[in-house]
Design a protein around this motif. Sequence first.
Motif, PDB file in Angstrom:
ATOM      1  N   PHE A 181       0.829  -1.206   0.000  1.00  0.00           N
ATOM      2  CA  PHE A 181       0.000   0.000   0.000  1.00  0.00           C
ATOM      3  C   PHE A 181       0.865   1.258   0.000  1.00  0.00           C
ATOM      4  N   ALA A 182       1.893   1.277   0.855  1.00  0.00           N
ATOM      5  CA  ALA A 182       2.706   2.482   1.049  1.00  0.00           C
ATOM      6  C   ALA A 182       3.526   2.841  -0.174  1.00  0.00           C
ATOM      7  N   THR A 183       4.001   1.833  -0.894  1.00  0.00           N
ATOM      8  CA  THR A 183       4.930   2.078  -1.998  1.00  0.00           C
ATOM      9  C   THR A 183       4.289   2.029  -3.374  1.00  0.00           C
ATOM     10  N   ASP A 221      -3.216  15.518  -8.585  1.00  0.00           N
ATOM     11  CA  ASP A 221      -2.703  16.084  -9.836  1.00  0.00           C
ATOM     12  C   ASP A 221      -1.182  16.200  -9.802  1.00  0.00           C
ATOM     13  N   VAL A 222      -0.561  15.156  -9.236  1.00  0.00           N
ATOM     14  CA  VAL A 222       0.892  15.055  -9.141  1.00  0.00           C
ATOM     15  C   VAL A 222       1.337  13.860  -9.983  1.00  0.00           C
ATOM     16  N   SER A 223       2.459  13.984 -10.644  1.00  0.00           N
ATOM     17  CA  SER A 223       2.957  12.892 -11.475  1.00  0.00           C
ATOM     18  C   SER A 223       3.181  11.639 -10.652  1.00  0.00           C
ATOM     19  N   VAL A 224       2.750  10.502 -11.192  1.00  0.00           N
ATOM     20  CA  VAL A 224       2.918   9.214 -10.529  1.00  0.00           C
ATOM     21  C   VAL A 224       4.346   8.725 -10.742  1.00  0.00           C
ATOM     22  N   PRO A 225       5.060   8.338  -9.680  1.00  0.00           N
ATOM     23  CA  PRO A 225       6.431   7.831  -9.851  1.00  0.00           C
ATOM     24  C   PRO A 225       6.471   6.629 -10.785  1.00  0.00           C
ATOM     25  N   ASN A 226       7.444   6.621 -11.686  1.00  0.00           N
ATOM     26  CA  ASN A 226       7.586   5.515 -12.629  1.00  0.00           C
ATOM     27  C   ASN A 226       7.794   4.186 -11.924  1.00  0.00           C
ATOM     28  N   GLU A 227       8.341   4.237 -10.709  1.00  0.00           N
ATOM     29  CA  GLU A 227       8.676   2.998 -10.007  1.00  0.00           C
ATOM     30  C   GLU A 227       7.446   2.261  -9.482  1.00  0.00           C
ATOM     31  N   MET A 228       6.309   2.911  -9.423  1.00  0.00           N
ATOM     32  CA  MET A 228       5.117   2.270  -8.864  1.00  0.00           C
ATOM     33  C   MET A 228       4.540   1.252  -9.847  1.00  0.00           C
ATOM     34  N   ASP A 229       4.117   0.104  -9.305  1.00  0.00           N
ATOM     35  CA  ASP A 229       3.540  -0.970 -10.120  1.00  0.00           C
ATOM     36  C   ASP A 229       2.029  -0.849 -10.278  1.00  0.00           C
ATOM     37  N   GLY A 230       1.381  -0.181  -9.329  1.00  0.00           N
ATOM     38  CA  GLY A 230      -0.076  -0.130  -9.325  1.00  0.00           C
ATOM     39  C   GLY A 230      -0.650   0.746 -10.421  1.00  0.00           C
ATOM     40  N   ASP A 231      -1.949   0.630 -10.576  1.00  0.00           N
ATOM     41  CA  ASP A 231      -2.664   1.398 -11.596  1.00  0.00           C
ATOM     42  C   ASP A 231      -3.384   2.590 -10.969  1.00  0.00           C
ATOM     43  N   ASP A 268       6.571  10.342 -13.697  1.00  0.00           N
ATOM     44  CA  ASP A 268       7.843  11.059 -13.583  1.00  0.00           C
ATOM     45  C   ASP A 268       8.805  10.212 -12.757  1.00  0.00           C
ATOM     46  N   THR A 269      10.060  10.584 -12.772  1.00  0.00           N
ATOM     47  CA  THR A 269      11.084   9.933 -11.962  1.00  0.00           C
ATOM     48  C   THR A 269      11.433  10.836 -10.790  1.00  0.00           C
ATOM     49  N   TYR A 270      11.347  10.296  -9.570  1.00  0.00           N
ATOM     50  CA  TYR A 270      11.541  11.093  -8.359  1.00  0.00           C
ATOM     51  C   TYR A 270      12.809  10.744  -7.592  1.00  0.00           C
ATOM     52  N   ARG A 271      13.422   9.626  -7.896  1.00  0.00           N
ATOM     53  CA  ARG A 271      14.391   9.036  -6.970  1.00  0.00           C
ATOM     54  C   ARG A 271      15.455  10.033  -6.506  1.00  0.00           C
ATOM     55  N   GLY A 272      15.984  10.826  -7.428  1.00  0.00           N
ATOM     56  CA  GLY A 272      17.011  11.787  -7.042  1.00  0.00           C
ATOM     57  C   GLY A 272      16.492  12.823  -6.067  1.00  0.00           C
ATOM     58  N   LYS A 273      15.252  13.284  -6.266  1.00  0.00           N
ATOM     59  CA  LYS A 273      14.659  14.278  -5.375  1.00  0.00           C
ATOM     60  C   LYS A 273      14.468  13.714  -3.975  1.00  0.00           C
ATOM     61  N   VAL A 274      14.040  12.451  -3.908  1.00  0.00           N
ATOM     62  CA  VAL A 274      13.831  11.819  -2.603  1.00  0.00           C
ATOM     63  C   VAL A 274      15.147  11.671  -1.860  1.00  0.00           C
ATOM     64  N   GLN A 275      16.175  11.218  -2.545  1.00  0.00           N
ATOM     65  CA  GLN A 275      17.471  11.021  -1.907  1.00  0.00           C
ATOM     66  C   GLN A 275      18.030  12.346  -1.408  1.00  0.00           C
ATOM     67  N   THR A 276      17.829  13.405  -2.186  1.00  0.00           N
ATOM     68  CA  THR A 276      18.304  14.727  -1.766  1.00  0.00           C
ATOM     69  C   THR A 276      17.585  15.175  -0.504  1.00  0.00           C
TER      70      THR A 276
END
Length: 543
Positions: A57-59, A495-505, A520-528
């Motif tokens: 659920f969380a990811t 109305d926020v871009s869905v992370p590409n890493e998510m598997d759900g619909d 969109d891709t978020y990983r760099g923003k999250v790590q920062t």
Amino acid sequence: MSGKIYTIGLDGVPPRLVEEGIDRGNLPTLEQLKKEGVDGVTRSTRPPLSMMAWSTFATGQNPGNHGIYNFILKNENDHDIEFATSEHLRSNSVPMWEYLDAKGIETGVMNVMPGYPPSKTTGFHISDHITTPNNGQYTYPKELQEEIINQVDAFEIGPPTGYTPGDGADSLSEYIERFFHIEKNRVEVSKRLIKNHPTKVMILIFSAPDIFLHEIGHLLNQDHPKYQKNLAEEYGDSPFKLLEVYDQFIGWLIEQMDEEDMLMVLSDHGHGPVYNAVNLNSWLYQNDYLHLNSNILTIAKKISYNYVFDIVEQVLKSTNLYDRIKLSVARSNSEESKFDFAKFLTISQDDIDWSTTTAFTVAGDGQIFINEDIIEKGRCEEFREELKQDLLSMTNRKQGEKILDAVLYGEDVYDGKFTKSRPDLVCIPKPTYRLKFPQTMKTNQFLVEPQKWFSHTSEAEMNGIFYMWGAAAGDSTNVEISLEDFAPTIFHLLDVSVPNEMDGDVRSDLLTSSRKSRTDTYRGKVQTKRAIRSVVQDIPTSE
């Protein structure tokens, strides 16, 4: 969408219990959600375990991509195990609230497993009762913990356990009274969080329904071996009364909501009766797949679990110590523990003879690993199929019935990158059977009393509840939604871009708007953001 999103989780609530509660007239708010919005079922993970389910659920990812396969995890490169924590989840994946934090969106999160240590995100985060150690700091920011404690006369991070079927009416009455007192306090704290700490997205999970059904589920089923007619007549409606507490809370929440706000209510799995249990490591031992060492300590443990453990377990349950000791032992596998009690008190990984063992489990609910190190090269798949067929032949001779409904290949259940820690086989038991944790294995029998038979009389089933209500909700009925779908759908509503890493619909079919989702891709923003928060406790929400 300009409004807020509220997600309320009622852990372990089965759809049939809610339907009966609605029919009784006990749950007017949930009935309202059903009539005015979307209703259906939430499809859980396989097996339906809260740790794995809430991680999904969380990811927004299936377990193969977030790596939380159970409460206890096998290491990727060896046979060692660890108790799951939020650090495992955050190193493997990204919970939705950290993605949203990277976008400057505040979130309020309570009791999503694995929650300890709590995430340092804008808003607040309260850990869960399973992964939080005794005296652990369970809130971020830390000042929130003292605020919560001062708000009510009794707050506990988790619901109480400790009722033992057979103790009588007085014991059950005292247990229910204490249980409801603590849970009503939790609801009161939740109301104050909503009023005093408002956030754009709020996720509040209540574990009490799951615990309560574990403890007294036998009173709902006349065929249950632990069923007691006199207690059922007096207290059998208590699960409905507990649901009334949440129904009233959700009714209160609706009154606080603005026209643009959205509400989702779900459970991570359902519940059903348990009559029998299987210790798979015991079965593997008896069928020559698993072998134990011959040292003095291991031999002493074998004797203890074969002949003494049942008596000790009953005494611990009667003194309400069982759950505390069990969790302390399990958490001793974590990196924070100074002493690994699990290795000393249980049939642990150190007791297994890895030079001859070909298959084993590390946790409950049917996930089996193959020790490929000693399987003849090129024969692993053939061996796995042989083991699968052997498992399917497992029989309860007293009942004259097969025990397993199916045995599945791990990759057919969990599709993702965490292949080295992924189970090789997943066993699906028939109704009323439970595949219990292996650490208390007996070598002289594999068909045993269920986990905590003195209290656990009901266990998880696949389908949970689902309701969606609010400005953007459609009017679909009898829908099915997967746990992976919640996070991407929440992003879409924002109305926020869905992370590409998510598997759900994105479940736009459940919404009034047909607007297309963005990715969109978020990983760099999250790590920062994580790096900044490691040195700065509070930063502005805007980017």
